[in-house]
Every structure is written in C-alpha cells, then in structure tokens.
Design an enzyme around this catalytic site. Structure first.
Site, PDB file in Angstrom:
ATOM      1  N   LYS A   7      -1.260  -6.862  -9.308  1.00  0.00           N
ATOM      2  CA  LYS A   7      -2.231  -7.003  -8.223  1.00  0.00           C
ATOM      3  C   LYS A   7      -1.812  -5.981  -7.165  1.00  0.00           C
ATOM      4  O   LYS A   7      -0.971  -6.237  -6.338  1.00  0.00           O
ATOM      5  CB  LYS A   7      -2.177  -8.433  -7.659  1.00  0.00           C
ATOM      6  CG  LYS A   7      -3.453  -8.919  -6.987  1.00  0.00           C
ATOM      7  CD  LYS A   7      -3.945  -8.037  -5.847  1.00  0.00           C
ATOM      8  CE  LYS A   7      -3.141  -8.173  -4.580  1.00  0.00           C
ATOM      9  NZ  LYS A   7      -3.515  -7.167  -3.545  1.00  0.00           N
TER      10      LYS A   7
ATOM     11  N   SER B 257       5.269  -7.053   3.154  1.00  0.00           N
ATOM     12  CA  SER B 257       5.821  -7.385   4.474  1.00  0.00           C
ATOM     13  C   SER B 257       6.552  -8.735   4.423  1.00  0.00           C
ATOM     14  O   SER B 257       6.285  -9.562   3.542  1.00  0.00           O
ATOM     15  CB  SER B 257       4.684  -7.447   5.496  1.00  0.00           C
ATOM     16  OG  SER B 257       3.756  -8.438   5.101  1.00  0.00           O
TER      17      SER B 257
ATOM     18  N   PHE C  82       0.815  -1.227   0.000  1.00  0.00           N
ATOM     19  CA  PHE C  82       0.000   0.000   0.000  1.00  0.00           C
ATOM     20  C   PHE C  82       0.843   1.269   0.000  1.00  0.00           C
ATOM     21  O   PHE C  82       0.362   2.333  -0.373  1.00  0.00           O
ATOM     22  CB  PHE C  82      -0.950   0.013   1.223  1.00  0.00           C
ATOM     23  CG  PHE C  82      -0.279   0.409   2.516  1.00  0.00           C
ATOM     24  CD1 PHE C  82      -0.066   1.747   2.829  1.00  0.00           C
ATOM     25  CD2 PHE C  82       0.162  -0.546   3.424  1.00  0.00           C
ATOM     26  CE1 PHE C  82       0.560   2.118   4.019  1.00  0.00           C
ATOM     27  CE2 PHE C  82       0.789  -0.186   4.604  1.00  0.00           C
ATOM     28  CZ  PHE C  82       0.990   1.158   4.895  1.00  0.00           C
TER      29      PHE C  82
ATOM     30  N   GLU D 208      -5.038  -3.628  -1.938  1.00  0.00           N
ATOM     31  CA  GLU D 208      -6.474  -3.352  -1.900  1.00  0.00           C
ATOM     32  C   GLU D 208      -6.784  -2.124  -1.031  1.00  0.00           C
ATOM     33  O   GLU D 208      -7.923  -1.662  -0.984  1.00  0.00           O
ATOM     34  CB  GLU D 208      -7.244  -4.582  -1.395  1.00  0.00           C
ATOM     35  CG  GLU D 208      -6.960  -5.002   0.044  1.00  0.00           C
ATOM     36  CD  GLU D 208      -5.722  -5.902   0.202  1.00  0.00           C
ATOM     37  OE1 GLU D 208      -4.729  -5.687  -0.512  1.00  0.00           O
ATOM     38  OE2 GLU D 208      -5.758  -6.803   1.059  1.00  0.00           O
TER      39      GLU D 208
ATOM     40  N   CYS E 103       9.512   1.503   3.480  1.00  0.00           N
ATOM     41  CA  CYS E 103      10.392   0.379   3.816  1.00  0.00           C
ATOM     42  C   CYS E 103      11.813   0.851   4.022  1.00  0.00           C
ATOM     43  O   CYS E 103      12.631   0.140   4.586  1.00  0.00           O
ATOM     44  CB  CYS E 103      10.355  -0.675   2.721  1.00  0.00           C
ATOM     45  SG  CYS E 103      11.110  -0.092   1.205  1.00  0.00           S
TER      46      CYS E 103
ATOM     47  N   GLU F 277       8.963  -4.405  13.051  1.00  0.00           N
ATOM     48  CA  GLU F 277       8.816  -3.306  12.097  1.00  0.00           C
ATOM     49  C   GLU F 277       7.502  -2.612  12.438  1.00  0.00           C
ATOM     50  O   GLU F 277       6.424  -3.196  12.287  1.00  0.00           O
ATOM     51  CB  GLU F 277       8.763  -3.838  10.653  1.00  0.00           C
ATOM     52  CG  GLU F 277       8.640  -2.699   9.654  1.00  0.00           C
ATOM     53  CD  GLU F 277       8.419  -3.150   8.213  1.00  0.00           C
ATOM     54  OE1 GLU F 277       7.731  -4.152   7.983  1.00  0.00           O
ATOM     55  OE2 GLU F 277       8.928  -2.457   7.312  1.00  0.00           O
TER      56      GLU F 277
HETATM   57  P1  NAD Z   1       1.450  -6.659   2.911  1.00  0.00           P
HETATM   58  O1  NAD Z   1       2.472  -7.728   2.944  1.00  0.00           O
HETATM   59  O2  NAD Z   1       0.352  -6.699   3.894  1.00  0.00           O
HETATM   60  O3  NAD Z   1       0.733  -6.632   1.475  1.00  0.00           O
HETATM   61  C1  NAD Z   1       1.485  -6.645   0.276  1.00  0.00           C
HETATM   62  C2  NAD Z   1       0.658  -7.323  -0.809  1.00  0.00           C
HETATM   63  O4  NAD Z   1       0.416  -8.686  -0.439  1.00  0.00           O
HETATM   64  C3  NAD Z   1      -0.694  -6.680  -1.039  1.00  0.00           C
HETATM   65  O5  NAD Z   1      -0.948  -6.638  -2.419  1.00  0.00           O
HETATM   66  C4  NAD Z   1      -1.660  -7.618  -0.315  1.00  0.00           C
HETATM   67  O6  NAD Z   1      -2.923  -7.661  -0.914  1.00  0.00           O
HETATM   68  C5  NAD Z   1      -0.980  -8.961  -0.411  1.00  0.00           C
HETATM   69  N1  NAD Z   1      -1.231  -9.830   0.748  1.00  0.00           N
HETATM   70  C6  NAD Z   1      -1.418  -9.433   2.036  1.00  0.00           C
HETATM   71  N2  NAD Z   1      -1.590 -10.508   2.831  1.00  0.00           N
HETATM   72  C7  NAD Z   1      -1.492 -11.603   2.039  1.00  0.00           C
HETATM   73  C8  NAD Z   1      -1.571 -13.004   2.281  1.00  0.00           C
HETATM   74  N3  NAD Z   1      -1.781 -13.481   3.502  1.00  0.00           N
HETATM   75  N4  NAD Z   1      -1.429 -13.839   1.242  1.00  0.00           N
HETATM   76  C9  NAD Z   1      -1.202 -13.384  -0.001  1.00  0.00           C
HETATM   77  N5  NAD Z   1      -1.126 -12.042  -0.280  1.00  0.00           N
HETATM   78  C10 NAD Z   1      -1.263 -11.173   0.713  1.00  0.00           C
HETATM   79  O7  NAD Z   1       2.240  -5.261   2.968  1.00  0.00           O
HETATM   80  P2  NAD Z   1       1.634  -3.808   3.120  1.00  0.00           P
HETATM   81  O8  NAD Z   1       1.092  -3.618   4.498  1.00  0.00           O
HETATM   82  O9  NAD Z   1       0.765  -3.476   1.953  1.00  0.00           O
HETATM   83  O10 NAD Z   1       2.964  -2.934   2.917  1.00  0.00           O
HETATM   84  C11 NAD Z   1       3.828  -2.632   3.969  1.00  0.00           C
HETATM   85  C12 NAD Z   1       4.979  -3.607   4.044  1.00  0.00           C
HETATM   86  O11 NAD Z   1       5.669  -3.632   2.793  1.00  0.00           O
HETATM   87  C13 NAD Z   1       6.032  -3.227   5.062  1.00  0.00           C
HETATM   88  O12 NAD Z   1       6.463  -4.385   5.716  1.00  0.00           O
HETATM   89  C14 NAD Z   1       7.146  -2.619   4.219  1.00  0.00           C
HETATM   90  O13 NAD Z   1       8.433  -2.680   4.810  1.00  0.00           O
HETATM   91  C15 NAD Z   1       7.073  -3.467   3.015  1.00  0.00           C
HETATM   92  N6  NAD Z   1       7.687  -2.812   1.862  1.00  0.00           N
HETATM   93  C16 NAD Z   1       8.889  -3.280   1.442  1.00  0.00           C
HETATM   94  C17 NAD Z   1       9.523  -2.659   0.391  1.00  0.00           C
HETATM   95  C18 NAD Z   1      10.857  -3.149  -0.098  1.00  0.00           C
HETATM   96  O14 NAD Z   1      11.267  -2.706  -1.157  1.00  0.00           O
HETATM   97  N7  NAD Z   1      11.533  -4.041   0.587  1.00  0.00           N
HETATM   98  C19 NAD Z   1       8.932  -1.543  -0.234  1.00  0.00           C
HETATM   99  C20 NAD Z   1       7.696  -1.118   0.213  1.00  0.00           C
HETATM  100  C21 NAD Z   1       7.076  -1.757   1.265  1.00  0.00           C
END
Ligand code: NAD
Length: 496
Positions: free
Chosen positions: A172, A225, A148, A175, A280, A381
């Site tokens: 994808k 994450s 997000f 959401e 991140c 985090e």
């Molecule tokens: P998230 O992991 O909750 O969601 C990321 C994506 O995965 C979304 O599209 C979501 O719909 C999907 N998703 C969520 N739960 C899922 C599941 N159980 N099974 C399959 N798909 C699932 O992350 P977020 O809250 O949207 O973003 C924040 C996180 O992203 C933080 O941990 C941040 O550090 C990380 N991030 C990392 C980078 C990097 O380059 N390393 C960059 C940006 C964000």
C-alpha cells in the site's frame, strides 16, 4: 483525468470509487487521480496473495534466486524510468531519484542470496539416534505500507526479502506519489514471478486499516510518520500480527571543535537540504560544540546561495520542490515562527526561490541559529529544507541533548578525535550512527532501524533482520524407528 489504479493477481485493476489527487509538485498542477481502495478491493488483493503464497512458499530456493536475479536486471535496466516516475510525482531531482533506485536495488541484490540466507541449522545426534534442525518458514501474506518520500526504495526494502523468504506481498504505497509502485509491480511480473506474489493496492487510511485487521495478513511492515507508526503498531499487534513500524526522526549532527569545518559544512548542507529535507535520515539539527559554532554557521550560510532550486526536469537543479502546497506552507511556518521563539534566522528561504514556477511547491533553504529545545523548530520533525543550529559548550551537553530527544533514528559526529568517535556510539541512544558520515543509512546486508519513537516493535528493516522478520523458525526433532524394543516414558524429554 488519468486514474492510477491497483495491481492485483498479475494485472492492472481499476475499480470505481473514491479517488485522491496526484500533483506535479514542480508546477503545482494535478496530473492524475489515484484510486483509494475500499475494504473490498483490499480483500481481493489479500485473497490473491493467499492463493499465491500457497504455491510460492513451496517454490525451490534456486527458482526464487533465479527470478530475483532477473528482477535485479530489469530494475537496473529501467532505473531511469523508475527515477523519472519518482521525480514526476515526488519532485526530487533525477540524480537523487537514481540514488534511491540504487539503494532499493541493493536490497534485491541482497535477496538474491536467499539460498544462503535461509540455510537454517542442524544438530546431529542431540540424543542417541535423534537429530534436530531449524528451518526458516515463510509467515504467509505480508503487507507493506510506505511513505511518500522514497516511493521505490522503501517498497524494495520490504518486498525483496518478503518474497525471497516465500511470502506473498501486498503493497500500500503513499497516495501522494503512487505511479512508481505500479512500475515496480510490472517489472516483478515481467521477471516471471507468479501472479499474486506481489500486489499493489492504492489507498489511504481505509486501505491501511483494512490491512491491519485483515485475518489473512500475517505481518505488517510500515514506514512513515511517528503518529501513524504508533497507530499501525498498536492496531496490528492487537489483531495478532507481527508488526515493524518505522517512524519519524530528528537527526543531530555533532561537530566537535577539532573537526574539519569545511567538510562538516559540506556534509550539513548535503544532509540537511538534499531531497528538500524530506528524508527520515536528513540532518535537521547541527550541534556546534564550543568555538566551532561561529565559523561553522558562516561556512554553511556561505554555501546556501550555491544551491540551485528548481524542477527535476532541469539538469542544473540540485533541490526540487516539496511534496504539496500544504506541506510547503507548514515548513515555512516554522521559519516564520523561529524569530518570535527567540532563534536567529541566518538565511531565510521561506520565499519561493527566483526563477521557479510560482505555482510549484518550492521553498529555499533556511538556516536558523540559536535554536533550543522547547522551540517548535527544534521540537517537531519539520521534514523540509530547514537546518537548525544548537550551540553547546561540551561533548557531554551534545550527548545529553540527543538523548533527551524523543526520536532516535540517525546521528552523526564530525571529529578528528578517535577516542570521542569510538565512545560516541555507546553514549547515544540512537539506532544508526555516522562518524564523519552525515547520513549513515546502512547497506543492504546490515539492517536499518532507529530507536525510541523512530521504531515501534523489535525488528529493524531489511538485511538480516528483514529475513528474521519475514520468517518463522521451525525446529524439527527427528528419530527414525530402529530395532530397539518398545518402551514408553512419561518423563520430560532429556538428552542422553
Ligand atoms: P505518513 O505517516 O503520513 O504516511 C505513511 C503511510 O501511512 C502512507 O501510506 C499513508 O497513506 C498512510 N497513512 C497516513 N495517515 C494514516 C492514518 N491516519 N491511518 C492509517 N494510515 C495512514 O508519512 P509520509 O508523510 O508519507 O512520510 C513522511 C514520514 O515518514 C516522515 O515522518 C519520515 O520521517 C517518515 N519516514 C521514516 C522512515 C524510517 O525509515 N524511519 C523512512 C522514510 C520516511
């Protein structure tokens, strides 16, 4: 209620089915609902992508470059619209959203050089009358699953190189802030890319898991994450796919005793509280070495009252709300718990700042001193405006602290000591290092990726590594028949 749907095969698609809420985080109100794709909707997007990839992979490099230049212009022209779409659903302030668009645009600019990037290599006369050349072929259909916190930049990290290399792309997005993805898809369409080259399916875990096991998806780029990154990597690779899965982070900023304290305090504030800490590459831990600690904590604390927290719509706002009420409450709980765990809350931002809509998902900035590993505020985090200070006596202790952390995304060193700066990169197990630069996000012609629990797989994202990830090298060995007499040889081919 407005429904935010998908983009499949060059047009907007709305299918009845499950939906999720989309909020304006500055007002706490639901403003729309987003479709959550079923497996059947995901399958229709993948089918469109497969068809498109068949001809797109054969398109000339000059055509791809021309379309990418056009996309670059459209994204630039619509940068304010893209930034506004981000601010409305994510909450980050306009200036910050424009910065995200600019960094995404940079990836499209890199991809405009695709004829040069896909040049391959050639060896003439490896054996008498035999030539060898290596061609970088597309992999097919690529899925991109994004978080997000950067709804424009992270999709562009993936999409620009993926399609430049001749693949079709299925995005994808998160959401939580889905609208920007549709604007991106429309601009791709306006730029003249064939239908199906870029598709967007909105959704949650069901859509993700369908993509991860879909037989027609060749490669998966994921950013999010760490627990989900691990799941994506394990599931996608078990299904035979190429996967790069970038995860979470806990980024340290080491301040040595000889550093410019005012500059370090400015950097800690900007990198800790920018985008409400939802980056991140945010700095979440300041590691104060020796006598620098007291003046540094004072300098950071003195700057916090100057940070204007408010909605993106107000030009004076420097920091917007968090993404959801649940996330705000989770972030707040770390500040509330820190004192019980033995830390000292120097600035408590856990109440909503004065003057903001109380229904919005706002928090103030918190500064917590005396933090140590083992405390939740250090170990997790948090992904919010909470900056921890860990005090250590020596540079070696700072390095040991960083290397004991499970994450290895970004790190920064603030110093005037050239020797320490030079050896720092070799001492830390972290993928991206800043020297007097608090958020060392690489430019688009280098590649982005952490180490350890911040990246699963062996491929950093965008830049040269992105080109490598989205292509398969094919080596062609050529000999043209000549007038030599017929001869067979059952031995293993050798050069000569
Ligand atoms: P998230 O992991 O909750 O969601 C990321 C994506 O995965 C979304 O599209 C979501 O719909 C999907 N998703 C969520 N739960 C899922 C599941 N159980 N099974 C399959 N798909 C699932 O992350 P977020 O809250 O949207 O973003 C924040 C996180 O992203 C933080 O941990 C941040 O550090 C990380 N991030 C990392 C980078 C990097 O380059 N390393 C960059 C940006 C964000």
């Amino acid at each position: 209620m407005r429904t935010i749907g998908h983009w499949i095969d060059g047009r907007a698609v709305n299918e009845p089915g499950r939906t999720g809420p989309v909020h304006d985080p500055a007002r706490g109100e639901q403003t729309a609902q987003v479709s959550l794709a079923s497996a059947a909707v995901v399958d229709s997007a993948v089918k469109a992508a497969v068809t498109a990839a068949g001809t797109w992979s054969q398109s000339s490099l000059s055509r791809r470059a021309t379309l990418l230049f056009g996309l670059r212009e459209l994204l630039h022209t619509h940068r304010d619209d893209l930034a506004a779409a981000v601010s409305r659903e994510h909450g980050k302030v306009h200036e910050d959203a424009l910065g995200e668009v600019a960094r995404g645009l940079e990836c499209v600019e890199f991809a405009c050089g695709i004829p040069q990037l896909l040049k391959g290599s050639h060896s003439a006369e490896v054996s008498r009358g035999v030539d060898v050349h290596t061609v970088l072929r597309p992999v097919g259909v690529v899925a991109g699953i994004t978080p997000f916190n950067f709804p424009v930049m992270v999709p562009l990290w993936m999409m620009a190189n993926a399609i430049a290399c001749g693949n079709a792309f299925v995005l994808k997005p998160s959401e939580k802030d889905p609208s920007a993805s549709l604007l991106l898809a429309e601009l791709v369409h306006q730029a003249g890319f064939p239908d199906g080259v870029v598709n967007v399916v909105q959704g949650d875990a069901e859509a993700v898991n369908t993509l991860l096991t879909h037989p027609d998806i060749a490669a998966v780029s994921f950013v999010g994450s760490t627990p989900v990154a691990r799941h994506v990597y394990e599931t996608g690779t078990a299904a035979g796919k190429r996967v790069q899965a970038l995860g979470g982070a806990k980024n340290h900023m080491v301040v040595l005793p000889d550093a410019d304290i005012e500059a370090a305090a400015d950097a800690a504030i900007s990198a800790g509280y920018g985008s409400a800490g939802e980056r991140c590459m945010a700095i979440s831990v300041v590691v104060a070495v020796g006598p620098v600690a007291d003046p540094l904590v004072d300098a950071i604390a003195a700057r916090i009252p100057g940070i204007v927290v408010g909605p993106a719509a107000e030009g004076s706002s420097m920091m917007g709300p968090l993404i959801s009420s649940a996330h705000r409450d989770r972030v707040r709980s770390y500040v509330e718990r820190a004192t019980d765990d033995g830390a000292r809350v120097v600035v408590d931002g856990s109440a909503a700042p004065a003057g903001v809509d109380p229904a919005g998902f706002f928090l103030g900035c918190s500064l917590v001193d005396g933090v140590r590993p083992g405390m939740a505020v250090y170990d997790d985090e948090i992904f919010g405006p909470v900056l921890s200070v860990v005090r250590v006596d020596t540079y070696a202790e700072a390095v040991a602290l960083i290397n004991a952390n499970p994450y290895g995304n970004g790190v920064a060193l603030f110093t005037r000591d050239g020797g320490a700066a030079r050896r720092f990169g070799g001492d830390v197990e972290v993928g991206m290092v800043g020297i007097n630069v608090p958020i060392p996000v690489p430019v688009a012609w280098h590649s982005f990726g952490g180490w350890k629990a911040s990246l699963f797989g062996d491929a950093p994202i965008y830049g040269p590594e992105g080109i490598r990830f989205y292509t398969r090298p094919q080596v062609v060995t050529t000999r043209w028949p000549d007038a030599t007499p017929s001869a067979i040889n059952l031995g293993f081919p050798t050069n000569g």
